[in-house]
Design a protein around this motif. Sequence first.
Motif, PDB file in Angstrom:
ATOM      1  N   ASP A 128     -10.736  -2.091   4.684  1.00  0.00           N
ATOM      2  CA  ASP A 128     -10.641  -1.918   3.224  1.00  0.00           C
ATOM      3  C   ASP A 128      -9.321  -1.300   2.787  1.00  0.00           C
ATOM      4  O   ASP A 128      -9.126  -1.003   1.612  1.00  0.00           O
ATOM      5  N   THR A 158     -15.274   9.458  -0.079  1.00  0.00           N
ATOM      6  CA  THR A 158     -14.903   9.058   1.279  1.00  0.00           C
ATOM      7  C   THR A 158     -15.058   7.544   1.392  1.00  0.00           C
ATOM      8  O   THR A 158     -15.602   6.884   0.499  1.00  0.00           O
ATOM      9  N   ARG A 159     -14.593   6.998   2.502  1.00  0.00           N
ATOM     10  CA  ARG A 159     -14.754   5.564   2.729  1.00  0.00           C
ATOM     11  C   ARG A 159     -16.232   5.186   2.727  1.00  0.00           C
ATOM     12  O   ARG A 159     -16.625   4.158   2.168  1.00  0.00           O
ATOM     13  N   ALA A 216      -1.054   5.174  -1.707  1.00  0.00           N
ATOM     14  CA  ALA A 216      -2.245   5.547  -0.953  1.00  0.00           C
ATOM     15  C   ALA A 216      -1.896   6.481   0.189  1.00  0.00           C
ATOM     16  O   ALA A 216      -2.751   7.171   0.715  1.00  0.00           O
ATOM     17  N   THR A 217      -0.630   6.501   0.592  1.00  0.00           N
ATOM     18  CA  THR A 217      -0.209   7.412   1.637  1.00  0.00           C
ATOM     19  C   THR A 217       0.288   8.700   1.001  1.00  0.00           C
ATOM     20  O   THR A 217       0.684   8.709  -0.151  1.00  0.00           O
ATOM     21  N   HIS A 243     -10.286   4.274  -0.667  1.00  0.00           N
ATOM     22  CA  HIS A 243     -10.859   5.512  -1.208  1.00  0.00           C
ATOM     23  C   HIS A 243      -9.779   6.537  -1.563  1.00  0.00           C
ATOM     24  O   HIS A 243      -9.998   7.402  -2.419  1.00  0.00           O
ATOM     25  N   LEU A 244      -8.619   6.446  -0.918  1.00  0.00           N
ATOM     26  CA  LEU A 244      -7.543   7.386  -1.241  1.00  0.00           C
ATOM     27  C   LEU A 244      -7.024   7.171  -2.662  1.00  0.00           C
ATOM     28  O   LEU A 244      -6.659   8.132  -3.349  1.00  0.00           O
ATOM     29  N   GLU A 267      -5.749  -0.108  11.454  1.00  0.00           N
ATOM     30  CA  GLU A 267      -5.948  -0.013  10.018  1.00  0.00           C
ATOM     31  C   GLU A 267      -7.381  -0.403   9.648  1.00  0.00           C
ATOM     32  O   GLU A 267      -7.946  -1.326  10.236  1.00  0.00           O
ATOM     33  N   PRO A 268      -7.986   0.276   8.685  1.00  0.00           N
ATOM     34  CA  PRO A 268      -9.335  -0.098   8.249  1.00  0.00           C
ATOM     35  C   PRO A 268      -9.310  -1.384   7.432  1.00  0.00           C
ATOM     36  O   PRO A 268      -8.310  -1.700   6.775  1.00  0.00           O
ATOM     37  N   ASP A 327      -8.011   1.631   3.214  1.00  0.00           N
ATOM     38  CA  ASP A 327      -8.075   3.031   2.743  1.00  0.00           C
ATOM     39  C   ASP A 327      -8.136   3.125   1.227  1.00  0.00           C
ATOM     40  O   ASP A 327      -7.526   3.999   0.610  1.00  0.00           O
ATOM     41  N   THR A 368       0.880  -1.157   0.000  1.00  0.00           N
ATOM     42  CA  THR A 368       0.000   0.000   0.000  1.00  0.00           C
ATOM     43  C   THR A 368       0.912   1.199   0.000  1.00  0.00           C
ATOM     44  O   THR A 368       1.435   1.616   1.017  1.00  0.00           O
TER      45      THR A 368
END
Length: 530
Positions: free
Chosen positions: A492, A507-508, A351-352, A496-497, A489-490, A494, A348
């Motif tokens: 999914d 948004t999520r 995404a950050t 949506h990012l 951590e979610p 994140d 990931t």
Amino acid sequence: MAVPTATSAASRAATHTLKTVAVLGASYGGARAAQLLANDLPQGWRVVLVDRNSHMNHLYVLPRYAVLPGHEHKAFIPYDNVFQLPTAYDATKSDEPPVDLSRHVMLHARVTELMPHELTLDKSFPEHGISNTLRFEYLVYALGSHLPSPINLWGSVADEVEKDDVVDVVRGTKEGGVAWLKKFQKRVERASSVLVVGGGALGIQYATDIAEIHPGSQVTLLHSRHRLLPRFDDGMHTEILSTLSALNVCTILGDRLDLSSLSDRKNRAAERIVRTQSGREIRAELVLLCTGQTPNTTLLSNVFPNVIIADGPNKGMARVRRTLQLAEPVDDLPEEPNPPAEVFAPETSIATPITEGPTTEPSSPDLSDSSLDELEEDEEEEEPEPIEEDPHTRVAAEHIFAIGDAADAFGAVNAGHNAFFQGEVAARNIVKLIKRSEYATHDSPAVPTVDDDLELQKYVPGAPAIKVSLGLTKSVYQFQGMIGTRDKEPADLDVHLIWRYFGYNVTREDLERDPDTPVGAPAEPPSLAA
């Protein structure tokens, strides 16, 4: 049947007068290159972006969504807004007048042949005035790599065998991808024991997710090296190994799978008994081979054979110059290989938040205002060291650029964030080459042949960076030399990012319901992490 109008005929005729920059592959690097090109190309030029998938497949969530139900649709991002600059990342351009993007084209097709200035598609697009043959002035090759089977949506599901004439999912579509993930989930759920082969980020994520979501399954992780993620600091290995132990994953390091043992018959419990090269036997009902990623460069090799590395750790990758133009060896000099581009995917990564740099990835934290005040006012800025080109190669095709997993990009880890930055360098260099040619055509003595603004950028990879999930809520990361963990951590990841990078300011919560699901249709069942 629609009747062609004078307006549509004129529109198609206008497309024939446009010069073309073709971008092959619309994932992290290709999409970024297409975004910048679509917004920066001069009038008279267009981008034609080609991808075999109808939606952007966000690879880094596929292992999670292949095990955890309820999120499958979030992995597939429509390409409708692919040419729009993401406002969250390109905020500096938000005040500029909007750019007319209507002349740029996204094609859902496969490229079957590549020539120096022409490519062949598997179908034509008369609505865009494009036959199955497309001529181009410049090309960005961003076709990535052939993925390991546990995330290859174009392959069979897990260890199931499909007959050639019976394919129950439509390859290259969202519908097919969602069906593939759901089928994979059911296969994992049935398995009482799972062997994950390969201790890169992909194998680590599968092992930890399966162990946490299906605690009744016996999970084994087999890795050929004595350290997990050896390209990164030892603290990453230590943290991952500790979490694997806490999840009751049996971890075997320093041993390889004997691939010939995969053909052995299963025992009465429907388990395979496979062997390692040291002779160890491992019982597993399901074997996931999270290894074997190879560059997708066949099209390039057919037209530029000297560009492709023939052997060694980077076998199959395309040589490039620092400008990311295709390169070939200089005949009278022995070639020195770049450091191996080890594959640690999926991560990931983009995404950050990431910071834009003109030629390199971010490798040091931004200075705060307070730290700037501490600098000596009269201290002169140091000149950056010049970026040297490889003397053992030369440009093979000035108009063709290779980025992402397909390119031997000076030791850059194969990851989405690296492809993203390489796409930026390739796009900016193409725009500069076009401007150079325009100046040369006008033959204006007032404009120098190459000034500072038109000097091609040179790519330098930043320090290796990675973030790996360790079960449903935990992750470990290394960024700019620092190692850390997160415990909330979610489920999914994140996702949506990443949608925001493709033109969707969501948004999520916006993605909890599949946007393609008709209103009134029953919702997906709740996920196991709800």
